[in-house]
Design an enzyme around this catalytic site. Structure first.
Site: not given
Length: 252
Positions: A105, A144, A146, A242
């Site tokens: 993450y 993720d 980002n 998500h």
């Protein structure tokens, strides 16, 4: 083999809804979770046949990752071997005979890009960590991340330019990462596919309008290309802001 990655935006919350049904339906060999938002002892999951590994942030109710797998690893590593970046539970690595599986993450640069410097520092440390793994055996990275890499990867690129996840710095960093011998598996199979995303803001009915971003990935060492059979975005699965992403492979 089937790999699933999903930012659940709070594992305790999603478990109260349809997580068990989704988990059983997907029947993955490896099920990777980001943003668990929990500490050790706050949740016990009954997942018969799966080994469970969690990495927790020191800050309560924040960040966190997990992997549930049918295949017991040779070794488990938490974090990215960086004192500066290993306090937020952002990565888990499982070692297998012929590959490493990493879930992450990646830090969000935040409103006003207040964490952009932290994020760019993370990128440098994380890419060095992944390259070190890759020098030993191939890597499958999911999570993720980002960042929406290209304009095709979000609905409104012009209005979001310089926003967290679509800054020039973050995008260039991801390009550099791929150039180091890694492959964005979804774009490998679907280089020109538009209007497919993995995250939608809870605001402004964004998911109803499909005003989203593709920020959840499976990235692999390029030399695994002949082992990968498909890379999917499971937009029909709800429960978080998500949706899950999927990687299908031959035996590795």
């Amino acid at each position: 083999m089937k790999f699933i990655s999903w930012n659940v935006n709070g594992l305790r919350a999603v478990v109260k809804h349809d997580f068990a049904e989704t988990f059983n339906q997907l029947d993955a060999d490896f099920f990777c979770i980001q943003e668990t938002k929990m500490q050790e002892g706050q949740l016990e999951l009954e997942l018969p046949g799966y080994h469970q590994y969690f990495s927790y942030a020191e800050r309560k109710g924040y960040s966190g990752t997990a992997i549930f797998t049918k295949h017991e690893p040779l070794n488990v590593m938490y974090g990215i071997q960086s004192e500066e970046f290993d306090h937020e539970g952002r990565a888990i690595t499982l070692e297998y005979p012929d590959f490493y599986l990493v879930t992450s993450y990646v830090p969000n640069s935040g409103a006003g890009l207040k964490r952009l410097d932290f994020r760019m520092g993370w990128d440098t440390a994380f890419q060095a960590y992944l390259s070190k793994l890759d020098a030993d055996k191939p890597v499958i990275l999911c999570g993720d991340l980002n960042v929406a890499h290209k304009e095709i990867d979000l609905k409104n690129p012009q209005s979001n330019h310089h926003n967290a996840g679509f800054t020039d710095e973050e995008r260039q960093s991801f390009t550099k990462f791929l150039q180091a011998g890694f492959m964005d598996t979804f774009r490998h199979f679907y280089p020109d596919q538009t209007d497919i995303y993995s995250w939608w803001s809870y605001r402004f009915h964004s998911r109803d309008r499909n005003a989203g971003w593709r920020i959840d990935y499976f990235v692999t060492s390029e030399r695994l290309a002949d082992k990968i059979t498909d890379s999917k975005i499971l937009t029909d699965i709800f429960g978080s802001d998500h949706c899950p992403v999927e990687l299908d492979t031959k035996a590795i």
